[in-house]
Design a protein around this motif. Sequence first.
Motif, short mmCIF file in Angstrom:
data_model
loop_
_atom_site.label_atom_id
_atom_site.label_comp_id
_atom_site.label_asym_id
_atom_site.label_seq_id
_atom_site.Cartn_x
_atom_site.Cartn_y
_atom_site.Cartn_z
N ASP A 31 0.84 -1.19 0.00
CA ASP A 31 0.00 0.00 0.00
C ASP A 31 0.88 1.25 0.00
O ASP A 31 2.07 1.19 0.28
N ALA A 32 0.28 2.37 -0.32
CA ALA A 32 1.02 3.63 -0.42
C ALA A 32 1.35 4.16 0.97
O ALA A 32 0.65 3.89 1.94
N ARG A 33 2.41 4.93 1.05
CA ARG A 33 2.77 5.59 2.30
C ARG A 33 1.84 6.78 2.52
O ARG A 33 1.40 7.42 1.57
N ARG A 34 1.55 7.07 3.77
CA ARG A 34 0.68 8.19 4.11
C ARG A 34 1.32 8.99 5.23
O ARG A 34 2.07 8.45 6.04
N PRO A 35 1.04 10.29 5.29
CA PRO A 35 1.67 11.11 6.34
C PRO A 35 1.01 10.86 7.71
O PRO A 35 -0.20 10.68 7.81
N ASP A 36 1.84 10.86 8.73
CA ASP A 36 1.36 10.74 10.09
C ASP A 36 0.72 12.07 10.50
O ASP A 36 1.33 13.12 10.32
N PRO A 37 -0.50 12.06 11.05
CA PRO A 37 -1.16 13.33 11.36
C PRO A 37 -0.47 14.13 12.46
O PRO A 37 -0.54 15.36 12.46
N THR A 42 6.19 10.03 7.09
CA THR A 42 5.43 9.06 6.31
C THR A 42 5.43 7.74 7.04
O THR A 42 6.41 7.36 7.69
N GLN A 43 4.32 7.02 6.92
CA GLN A 43 4.19 5.75 7.60
C GLN A 43 3.46 4.77 6.69
O GLN A 43 2.79 5.16 5.74
N THR A 44 3.60 3.50 7.02
CA THR A 44 2.90 2.44 6.32
C THR A 44 2.63 1.31 7.32
O THR A 44 3.37 1.14 8.29
#
Length: 102
Positions: A31-37, A42-44
């Motif tokens: 899956d794509a990496r997404r930013p930690d709020p 970036t996290q996965t």
Amino acid sequence: MLARIFRPAKTAMQSGKANTTDWVLEFEPRDARRPDPLMGWTQTGDTASSQVRLSFETKEEAVRYADHHGIAFQLIDSKPAKRVIKAYADNFAFSRRIPWTH
């Protein structure tokens, strides 16, 4: 889960060729990496693609490991390095297109 088997290139920061003789088995991310709020990093959730990297001495060992464990893989052969032979005396050669100056 798809994996890549390749021989890594040398780093651009140094002229040495350390860690370029071994073959590496590395998993493709699911899956794509997404930013930690909170922090913005970036996290996965997939640890296999970001943390698992296996090294082997030969290409055959890496392929045998992937076949034995049922891992689909893509084999990427490395290209031979292009050598540019230079000498300090070439700076002062008469056949030089642009004259050498300070």
